[in-house]
Design an enzyme around this catalytic site. Structure first.
Site, short mmCIF file in Angstrom:
data_model
loop_
_atom_site.label_atom_id
_atom_site.label_comp_id
_atom_site.label_asym_id
_atom_site.label_seq_id
_atom_site.Cartn_x
_atom_site.Cartn_y
_atom_site.Cartn_z
N THR A 420 0.81 -1.20 0.00
CA THR A 420 0.00 0.00 0.00
C THR A 420 0.85 1.27 0.00
OG1 THR A 420 0.00 -0.04 2.36
CG2 THR A 420 -1.88 -0.97 1.23
N SER A 481 -2.64 11.84 10.83
CA SER A 481 -2.74 13.04 10.01
C SER A 481 -3.76 12.83 8.90
CB SER A 481 -1.37 13.33 9.38
OG SER A 481 -1.48 14.33 8.41
N1 GLU Z 1 -2.38 18.61 11.64
C1 GLU Z 1 -3.18 18.40 10.48
C2 GLU Z 1 -2.91 17.03 9.90
O1 GLU Z 1 -1.83 16.57 10.00
C3 GLU Z 1 -2.90 19.41 9.41
C4 GLU Z 1 -3.10 20.81 9.88
C5 GLU Z 1 -4.01 21.59 9.02
O2 GLU Z 1 -3.80 21.68 7.80
O3 GLU Z 1 -4.97 22.14 9.53
O4 GLU Z 1 -3.77 16.41 9.36
#
Ligand code: GLU
Length: 604
Positions: A420, A481
């Protein structure tokens, strides 16, 4: 269920950050800057240098300082950078003009962004890079995401009876700070895939910090939003406020000599200039002083890592995007796999949005149940992105009503053999690089590193609160994330487009819709980025301001009742045209107080 709620809470926090309007400065002893101060441009403080001015065609404001839209679709022959601010994009283009490759340009752009978008990203942040190498025809994924310090535990975020973290210590202050990956990651990207010296790609960022960059209406709003932090620290006041302690007005110049010196140390010593010695001491002091637990051993132990991108296909196109610890690539591919089994409705009709919302809700449920850092937890990524699993989910869509979806069972579709897996850079040769990097919240943890000019991230806020979940905090683990730096190849295997976005949990739905717009609706990159989008998480739908009221009314009639306006990623992207030229663009709508964004594509 508890896990889902916790995730939803994290999402709500990320979204609420941008949903609330700019906070009026509350600086004791000085009045708030007049609302009109952003409308009254002051003359530049000195003759603009190459990065101190923004050419007229890329300006998001007129001669009266009023925020305006401008043509963002850019066409070029040789190379292009699409970013959410002009100067870093121009830095990347200048690097390519000097003979640098797309990775050289991307690293230079990323470093320049740490200077002129300090509210969004920084040397004390982290991110991901997806790189399609035209020569080898391989795509690699480099993670330089922040990790939890070794003394960080779930119990450190004490919760009240309702499950809220007391003092919001997971979002602000030392306990929200992850071990930064940005400097090590960009250095590794350049060493492995670039052609230029570190000194040469970092120098434009140093020059920009020292000579200054211009306050746009968008930046003005972000400084105003954090006015209390700026006013309470002498160095931050010096950098971001004027002599009357007001936010520096639109058109004035911000200089950050502290940051210039920090970057010089990083230029001269490489990552050691950041992870060891005086700057490391200052970071540890700042974090511990703000209640955090990061130590020198955490900084010594930080290592970026590389793996294959998550990859899938959609109507013959190949999509390659972020692997764990991001959920982005996995859930873009899952969404596209499900949609591949369903009708392609006319764009912007109620059928189109309803079907997409139903699919997004199933994907969101899987995300909440399964995703976490795969170095710590087992995640059935192969199952989630399997075409067979997608078919079972596609069958669940009912076009007559909105439904609640629980997570599916992708473990049944897990196989042994399959592997993946935001700004964009593309060049004539077909190399594509997308980097999404961040300090998480706006101005990160608000922990400022005195004498070095930057804020520490609050990336640990992306963990769920509490222990025992896939995305619970553990020493050394990355928070989940949504960042989705993505490259797409056409059905002949040729470079087609690259796209990425900030925007918390709205990132992967946003990037996914830009791809859908390009493939299913043959939109050019500007239309693909600047058409309406939605993100459906559980019962709520967030929609971008372009959405028509009549469509929203029809969606409510189908049972989508919790709909509200917001943003759905803030994308930038570049597309290859059939004749080999490049077209790029960026999201035009501003978030927070600014009506229009500073996003641009610059090419040559
Ligand atoms: N911390 C968020 C993530 O890793 C991204 C931050 C943002 O773009 O608001 O998904």
């Amino acid at each position: 269920m508890k896990r889902f709620l916790a995730l939803a809470l994290t999402a709500a926090m990320v979204l609420s950050l941008a949903a609330c309007g700019p906070q009026k400065p509350t600086h004791a002893g000085s009045s708030a800057p007049p609302a009109s101060s952003s409308q009254n441009p002051a003359p530049p403080e000195q003759t603009p240098s190459v990065y101190m001015d923004i050419p007229q065609e890329y300006r998001s404001w007129d001669e009266n300082g009023k925020n305006i839209n401008f043509e963002r679709l850019t066409t070029a022959e040789n190379g292009m950078v699409a970013a959410l601010r002009y100067e870093p994009a121009q830095v990347g283009v200048d690097i390519m003009k000097k003979g640098g490759n797309a990775v050289d340009a991307a690293v230079a752009t990323a470093l320049a962004l740490t200077v002129s978008m300090p509210q969004m990203c920084g040397v004390a942040g982290g991110g991901f890079m997806t790189f399609y190498n035209a020569e080898t025809e391989n795509t690699i994924f480099l993670s330089f995401r922040e990790t939890a310090p070794m003394f960080q535990t779930a119990e450190l975020w004490v919760q009240d009876e309702e499950g809220n973290v007391i003092g919001e210590h997971n979002m602000y202050g030392g306990l929200s700070v992850g071990v930064p990956g940005e400097v090590a990651g960009l250095y590794q990207a350049l060493s492995e895939y670039g052609t230029m010296n570190w000194e040469d790609v970092i120098q434009p960022a140093i020059d920009m910090a020292r000579e200054g960059y211009v306050v746009t209406p968008e930046l003005y709003q972000w400084i105003e939003y954090a006015y209390a932090d700026m006013a309470s620290n002498a160095q931050l006041s010096e950098i971001y406020l004027d002599e009357n302690d007001m936010v520096k007005p639109v058109n004035s110049i911000i200089k950050n000599e502290y940051m210039a010196k920090a970057l010089e140390l990083i230029r001269d010593k490489g990552p050691d200039g950041f992870y060891k010695g005086a700057m490391a001491d200052a970071m540890i002091h700042a974090v511990q002083n703000a209640g955090g637990v990061m130590t020198q051993a955490d900084l010594d132990g930080y290592q970026p890592w590389e793996e294959s991108a998550v990859s899938g296909t959609y109507r013959g196109y190949t999509i390659a995007s972020s692997n764990s610890p991001s959920s982005g690539g996995t859930f873009i591919v899952e969404t596209l796999n499900i949609l591949e089994n369903l009708p392609v409705y006319e764009f912007n009709t109620v059928e189109y949005w309803h079907q997409l919302a139903e699919v997004q809700k199933m994907v969101w449920a899987d995300r909440g149940q399964y995703m976490g850092d795969t170095r710590f937890v087992d995640v059935p990524i192969d199952g989630i992105i399997s075409k067979e699993y997608a078919k079972t989910l596609a069958n669940k869509v009912d076009m007559t009503k909105s439904q609640d979806f629980s997570y599916g069972n992708p473990w049944d579709y897990e196989t042994e053999s399959q592997n993946t897996t935001s700004f964009s850079v593309a060049d004539k040769a077909g190399n594509m690089v997308t980097i999404t990097h961040t300090i998480n919240g706006v101005w990160g943890s608000r922990v400022y590193v005195d004498d070095y000019g930057f804020f520490m991230n609050n990336q640990l806020g992306d963990f769920v609160v509490g222990s025992g979940y896939s995305n619970s905090v553990q020493p050394g683990k990355c928070p989940l994330s949504s960042m989705s730096p993505t490259v797409v190849l056409d059905p002949d295997g040729k470079p087609f487009m690259t796209c990425g976005a900030p925007g918390g949990v709205t990132i992967y739905p946003g990037v996914c819709q830009v791809i859908l717009n390009a493939i299913d609706y043959k939109m050019n990159i500007d239309e693909a980025i600047n058409s309406p989008r939605i993100t459906a998480m559980g019962p709520s739908i967030m929609y971008t301001p372009e959405m028509e009221q009549s469509v929203l009314d029809q969606l409510s009639a189908l049972g989508h009742t919790q709909v509200k306006e917001g943003y759905v990623g803030i994308p930038t992207g570049i597309m290859y045209m059939p004749d080999g030229t490049l077209q790029g663009s960026a999201e035009a709508t501003g978030v927070m107080g600014a009506e229009f964004s500073d996003g641009v594509a610059v090419g040559y």
